[in-house]
Design a protein around this motif. Structure first.
Motif, PDB file in Angstrom:
ATOM      1  N   CYS A  66       0.852  -1.202  -0.135  1.00  8.91           N
ATOM      2  CA  CYS A  66       0.081   0.118  -0.022  1.00  8.91           C
ATOM      3  C   CYS A  66       0.864   1.283  -0.108  1.00  8.91           C
ATOM      4  CB  CYS A  66      -1.014  -0.066   1.180  1.00  8.91           C
ATOM      5  SG  CYS A  66      -1.833  -1.298   1.349  1.00  8.91           S
ATOM      6  N   ASP A  67       0.370   2.252  -0.851  1.00 10.53           N
ATOM      7  CA  ASP A  67       1.110   3.529  -0.617  1.00 10.53           C
ATOM      8  C   ASP A  67       0.856   4.436   0.418  1.00 10.53           C
ATOM      9  OD1 ASP A  67       2.421   2.935  -3.149  1.00 10.53           O
ATOM     10  OD2 ASP A  67       0.680   3.851  -4.388  1.00 10.53           O
ATOM     11  N   CYS A  68      -0.370   4.175   0.675  1.00 11.11           N
ATOM     12  CA  CYS A  68      -1.124   5.019   1.995  1.00 11.11           C
ATOM     13  C   CYS A  68      -2.262   4.297   2.474  1.00 11.11           C
ATOM     14  CB  CYS A  68      -1.530   6.336   1.380  1.00 11.11           C
ATOM     15  SG  CYS A  68      -2.488   7.192   2.546  1.00 11.11           S
ATOM     16  N   LEU A  69      -1.569   3.628   3.670  1.00 11.14           N
ATOM     17  CA  LEU A  69      -2.587   2.419   4.522  1.00 11.14           C
ATOM     18  C   LEU A  69      -3.452   3.508   5.198  1.00 11.14           C
ATOM     19  CD1 LEU A  69      -3.189  -0.466   5.199  1.00 11.14           C
ATOM     20  CD2 LEU A  69      -1.205  -0.310   6.748  1.00 11.14           C
ATOM     21  N   GLN A  70      -4.662   3.199   5.064  1.00  3.01           N
ATOM     22  CA  GLN A  70      -5.701   4.017   5.942  1.00  3.01           C
ATOM     23  C   GLN A  70      -6.288   3.188   6.863  1.00  3.01           C
ATOM     24  OE1 GLN A  70      -9.826   5.689   4.381  1.00  3.01           O
ATOM     25  NE2 GLN A  70      -8.071   7.220   3.438  1.00  3.01           N
ATOM     26  N   CYS A  71      -6.862   2.017   6.659  1.00  2.00           N
ATOM     27  CA  CYS A  71      -7.506   1.275   7.533  1.00  2.00           C
ATOM     28  C   CYS A  71      -7.450   0.034   7.262  1.00  2.00           C
ATOM     29  CB  CYS A  71      -8.964   1.953   8.131  1.00  2.00           C
ATOM     30  SG  CYS A  71      -9.898   1.314   7.226  1.00  2.00           S
ATOM     31  N   PHE A  72      -7.780  -0.910   8.464  1.00  2.00           N
ATOM     32  CA  PHE A  72      -8.026  -2.477   8.267  1.00  2.00           C
ATOM     33  C   PHE A  72      -9.398  -2.640   8.419  1.00  2.00           C
ATOM     34  CE2 PHE A  72      -3.466  -2.408   9.660  1.00  2.00           C
ATOM     35  CZ  PHE A  72      -2.973  -3.140   8.544  1.00  2.00           C
ATOM     36  N   PHE A  73      -9.851  -3.615   7.639  1.00  2.00           N
ATOM     37  CA  PHE A  73     -11.400  -3.899   7.595  1.00  2.00           C
ATOM     38  C   PHE A  73     -11.255  -5.451   8.096  1.00  2.00           C
ATOM     39  CE2 PHE A  73     -13.302  -0.353   5.985  1.00  2.00           C
ATOM     40  CZ  PHE A  73     -14.814  -0.694   6.262  1.00  2.00           C
ATOM     41  N   PHE A 107       0.355  -2.737  14.046  1.00  2.00           N
ATOM     42  CA  PHE A 107       0.134  -1.212  13.488  1.00  2.00           C
ATOM     43  C   PHE A 107      -0.707  -0.422  14.357  1.00  2.00           C
ATOM     44  CE2 PHE A 107       0.311  -4.775  10.298  1.00  2.00           C
ATOM     45  CZ  PHE A 107       1.275  -4.067   9.246  1.00  2.00           C
ATOM     46  N   PRO A 108      -0.317  -0.040  15.556  1.00  2.00           N
ATOM     47  CA  PRO A 108      -1.139   0.951  16.410  1.00  2.00           C
ATOM     48  C   PRO A 108      -1.734   2.272  15.671  1.00  2.00           C
ATOM     49  CG  PRO A 108       1.192   0.863  16.890  1.00  2.00           C
ATOM     50  CD  PRO A 108       1.111  -0.137  15.966  1.00  2.00           C
ATOM     51  N   GLU A 109      -1.222   2.518  14.999  1.00  2.00           N
ATOM     52  CA  GLU A 109      -1.719   4.063  14.447  1.00  2.00           C
ATOM     53  C   GLU A 109      -2.814   3.843  13.410  1.00  2.00           C
ATOM     54  OE1 GLU A 109      -0.436   6.772  15.834  1.00  2.00           O
ATOM     55  OE2 GLU A 109       0.616   5.397  16.947  1.00  2.00           O
ATOM     56  N   VAL A 110      -3.236   2.616  12.840  1.00  2.00           N
ATOM     57  CA  VAL A 110      -4.012   2.509  11.748  1.00  2.00           C
ATOM     58  C   VAL A 110      -5.451   1.863  12.381  1.00  2.00           C
ATOM     59  CG1 VAL A 110      -4.353   1.299   9.367  1.00  2.00           C
ATOM     60  CG2 VAL A 110      -2.001   1.626  10.297  1.00  2.00           C
ATOM     61  N   TYR A 111      -6.432   2.555  11.878  1.00  2.00           N
ATOM     62  CA  TYR A 111      -7.743   2.433  12.223  1.00  2.00           C
ATOM     63  C   TYR A 111      -8.136   1.017  12.059  1.00  2.00           C
ATOM     64  CZ  TYR A 111      -8.898   7.260  13.756  1.00  2.00           C
ATOM     65  OH  TYR A 111      -9.139   8.369  14.295  1.00  2.00           O
ATOM     66  N   ARG A 112      -8.843   0.231  13.129  1.00  6.74           N
ATOM     67  CA  ARG A 112      -9.555  -0.760  12.802  1.00  6.74           C
ATOM     68  C   ARG A 112     -10.954  -0.561  12.830  1.00  6.74           C
ATOM     69  NH1 ARG A 112      -5.506  -0.765  16.170  1.00  6.74           N
ATOM     70  NH2 ARG A 112      -6.773  -0.061  18.024  1.00  6.74           N
ATOM     71  N   PHE A 113     -11.518  -1.321  11.293  1.00  6.98           N
ATOM     72  CA  PHE A 113     -12.807  -1.365  11.452  1.00  6.98           C
ATOM     73  C   PHE A 113     -13.419  -2.780  11.472  1.00  6.98           C
ATOM     74  CE2 PHE A 113     -12.356   2.993  10.183  1.00  6.98           C
ATOM     75  CZ  PHE A 113     -13.588   3.663  10.180  1.00  6.98           C
ATOM     76  N   VAL A 114     -14.335  -2.939  12.142  1.00  6.53           N
ATOM     77  CA  VAL A 114     -14.755  -4.387  12.323  1.00  6.53           C
ATOM     78  C   VAL A 114     -16.417  -4.706  11.925  1.00  6.53           C
ATOM     79  CG1 VAL A 114     -14.861  -6.643  13.739  1.00  6.53           C
ATOM     80  CG2 VAL A 114     -13.307  -4.811  14.287  1.00  6.53           C
ATOM     81  N   THR A 115     -16.611  -5.528  10.698  1.00  3.47           N
ATOM     82  CA  THR A 115     -17.861  -5.771  10.600  1.00  3.47           C
ATOM     83  C   THR A 115     -18.124  -7.191  11.074  1.00  3.47           C
ATOM     84  OG1 THR A 115     -17.653  -4.645   8.341  1.00  3.47           O
ATOM     85  CG2 THR A 115     -19.540  -6.081   8.480  1.00  3.47           C
ATOM     86  N   SER A 116     -19.184  -7.333  11.999  1.00  4.18           N
ATOM     87  CA  SER A 116     -19.274  -8.577  12.754  1.00  4.18           C
ATOM     88  C   SER A 116     -20.508  -9.049  12.392  1.00  4.18           C
ATOM     89  CB  SER A 116     -19.090  -8.233  14.305  1.00  4.18           C
ATOM     90  OG  SER A 116     -17.937  -7.829  14.611  1.00  4.18           O
TER      91      SER A 116
END
Length: 442
Positions: free
Chosen positions: A102-109, A134-143
């Motif tokens: 990734c050039d610009c890692l925005q978040c994890f899904f 990756f503590p600085e990268v947002y973590r989105f969870v679809t459960s």
């Protein structure tokens, strides 16, 4: 058409195989050059094998799959404590490799289910790994939350144990309930069968062919049900793919919609309702679309936000919609919605100029609302029924590193969450106090 543009590059990398060579991706002259920025993990290989034999087999990088044979046996402890530690190095390495592309890692899904063993156990283990690596990268969870007619007896245990991890390690959780998806597909089916749509719906599409009009109640149309969360994610990720006059980054969702770190569960509703096979379902009128977004029929979780308290709300609109239309509809809806006293203007809006396929416009509403509380209370009740009898506990406790304290900590974490929502609910209907203005000495 072989065009690799910005809209594709957000979620796919281009492995250029147009030049010759012995690259395994070249197959009889076809260009299979797109690879999803995804890691597929399942401790039972059947589902992943099915994907690898299906039409999307070229999209997933064969080096980005992690499978085992036996599955987790609907046991959170096997997924989290056993497979988690066993596969930790492998998962971290593959995550890093994907992230490096990734050039610009925005978040994890993370997309996982809560009722089974791998989804709840290994899914939340991966969530913890992401926070460590990756503590600085947002973590989105679809459960995907289990419903009352769940076929996994131990799902209340798995879900509550997973909830503790979600409370502590996720930035945003977007719950989905199978029951809601089934209802939505039935609604689309009813629209088709009632003849209201005339000939606008394609015949023999996923929705119309998956069950047939006579069998719709007995047989669950899984393809069509899976299509609904797919559309929801499609709308959620628009800003990373297309431009718009009012673009909204994913990290802005967490920033604006989560006022307290643990209260990060967002209720999503989608309009118009259609599956990807039935894109010819007619568009709703613009104002009607905004009203739909706040009705229970369009939600991916069975809850009632209108009679609960809003902490914040986001509207992600795509298509030919003006900012003035957005403002007008927000002003129109505002009086009927209860917002928390200190955040009466808690609206976040996003506009994407590219309309959805087959429609002039669509809307995704995300609400941080106390209406998720009944779902959690029901989960807690189902957990306690088993836990009071100590039923099935031995299956969990014989796994290394799994102790009974894990259960008591998990239920106490869930109870605290319910209590936090109850405290907010108690402020509903109280006098609206405007904060006193700052006095400036002249």
């Amino acid at each position: 058409k072989g065009i690799y543009d910005e809209a594709l590059s957000s979620f796919f990398r281009n492995v250029d195989t147009r030049s010759g060579g012995d690259d395994p991706d070249i197959y009889k002259g076809r260009i299979c050059s797109l690879k999803a920025r995804a890691l597929l993990i399942d401790m039972e290989e059947g589902v992943v094998n099915e994907i690898l034999q299906g039409p999307l087999r070229d999209v997933f990088d064969s080096k980005q799959l992690i499978t085992d044979v036996s599955g987790s046996g609907n046991n959170w402890a096997v997924g989290h404590k056993l497979y988690g530690y066993q596969y930790r190095e492998n998962i971290v390495e593959k995550l890093r490799k994907t992230a490096e592309h990734c050039d610009c890692l925005q978040c994890f899904f993370i997309i996982h289910s809560m009722g089974g063993g791998t989804g709840s156990g290994l899914g939340t283990f991966v969530l913890n790994l992401l926070e460590d690596e990756f503590p600085e990268v947002y973590r989105f969870v679809t459960s995907v939350y289990p419903s009352g007619e769940d076929d996994v007896i131990t799902s209340p245990y798995n879900s509550v144990l997973a909830m503790k991890e979600l409370n502590e390690h996720a930035d945003c959780v977007l719950p989905i309930e199978n029951e809601s998806l089934f209802d939505i597909v039935n609604k689309i089916q009813h629209m088709i069968n009632s003849g209201k749509l005339g000939s606008t719906v394609k015949q023999n599409s996923l929705v119309t062919s998956s069950a047939g009009s006579a069998k719709v109640v007995q047989e669950k149309p899984f393809d069509a049900m899976n299509n609904i969360p797919l559309l929801f994610l499609n709308c959620l990720l628009l800003s990373a793919r297309f431009e718009g006059s009012l673009n909204m980054d994913l990290n802005e969702i967490s920033m604006n919609l989560v006022p307290f770190p643990r209260l990060h569960y967002l209720v999503s509703s989608l309009t118009p309702l259609y599956t990807l096979a039935d894109v010819n379902v007619p568009s709703r009128r613009l104002d009607q679309m905004f009203s739909d977004a706040f009705s229970r029929d369009h939600q991916l979780i069975q809850a009632d936000p209108k009679h609960s308290l809003y902490l914040a709300c986001a509207l992600l609109v795509r298509g030919n919609v003006q900012i003035s239309d957005l403002r007008r509809n927000i002003e129109r809806l505002k009086p009927s919605l209860h917002f928390v006293s200190w955040n009466q203007e808690g609206w976040k809006t996003g506009l994407c100029s590219v309309p959805p396929v087959g429609h002039s416009h669509s809307l995704l509403a995300l609400a941080n609302n106390t209406c998720v509380k009944p779902t959690f209370i029901e989960l807690k009740d189902r957990f306690m029924k088993l836990y009071k009898k100590k039923a099935h506990l031995h299956h969990y406790l014989h796994i290394d590193r799994m102790e009974q304290s894990c259960f008591s900590e998990a239920i106490s974490s869930l109870s605290d969450l319910i209590e936090e929502y109850s405290e907010l609910d108690a402020t509903k209907g109280g006098p609206r106090t405007d904060p006193s203005r700052l006095k400036i000495a002249v």
